[in-house]
Scaffold this motif. Structure first.
Motif, PDB file in Angstrom:
ATOM      1  N   ARG A 170      -0.250  -8.741   3.252  1.00 31.46           N
ATOM      2  CA  ARG A 170       0.360  -8.519   4.565  1.00 31.46           C
ATOM      3  C   ARG A 170      -0.375  -7.451   5.372  1.00 31.46           C
ATOM      4  N   THR A 171      -0.887  -6.450   4.696  1.00 30.71           N
ATOM      5  CA  THR A 171      -1.560  -5.370   5.414  1.00 30.71           C
ATOM      6  C   THR A 171      -3.055  -5.591   5.536  1.00 30.71           C
ATOM      7  N   GLY A 172      -3.585  -6.528   4.779  1.00 23.97           N
ATOM      8  CA  GLY A 172      -5.030  -6.730   4.766  1.00 23.97           C
ATOM      9  C   GLY A 172      -5.673  -5.646   3.917  1.00 23.97           C
ATOM     10  N   CYS A 173      -6.631  -6.017   3.154  1.00 21.23           N
ATOM     11  CA  CYS A 173      -7.237  -5.078   2.223  1.00 21.23           C
ATOM     12  C   CYS A 173      -8.684  -5.495   1.997  1.00 21.23           C
ATOM     13  N   ALA A 174      -9.584  -4.523   2.068  1.00 17.39           N
ATOM     14  CA  ALA A 174     -10.985  -4.825   1.776  1.00 17.39           C
ATOM     15  C   ALA A 174     -11.135  -5.111   0.289  1.00 17.39           C
ATOM     16  N   VAL A 175     -11.873  -6.129  -0.038  1.00 20.38           N
ATOM     17  CA  VAL A 175     -12.177  -6.472  -1.427  1.00 20.38           C
ATOM     18  C   VAL A 175     -13.689  -6.564  -1.529  1.00 20.38           C
TER      19      VAL A 175
END
Length: 92
Positions: free
Chosen positions: A77-82
């Motif tokens: 939901r918040t977006g996350c760098a992977v």
């Protein structure tokens, strides 16, 4: 989709214990769409059913609280760098 379903299922048991809601089982279904290879998922939805002797309102409160706290859901939901990083050590 499997990560979302598994996370929510596991978290249902955790939150049921914390909230003192007896559950005998659960089933979680997740669906989403991919518009091409390597593209992010879109339109992800999920539903869950809980087998419980608790009143329906208490089960609904459990479902809502678990939705609020589910870690994989909140990460998406918040977006996350992977990012892939170099492998260190032997590959056993």
């Amino acid at each position: 989709m499997a990560a979302l379903a598994t996370c929510y299922c596991n978290d249902l048991y955790r939150e049921a214990s914390r909230l003192s809601v007896a559950i005998a089982g659960c089933e979680v279904r997740v669906q989403g769409y991919f518009n091409g290879v390597g593209l992010a998922a879109q339109s992800v939805t999920y539903s869950a059913v809980v087998e419980s002797s608790a009143p329906a309102a208490q089960v609904e409160a459990l479902l809502a609280e678990t939705d609020r706290l589910a870690e994989v859901h909140n990460t998406l939901r918040t977006g996350c760098a992977v990012n892939r990083v170099a492998w260190y050590g032997p590959a056993d």
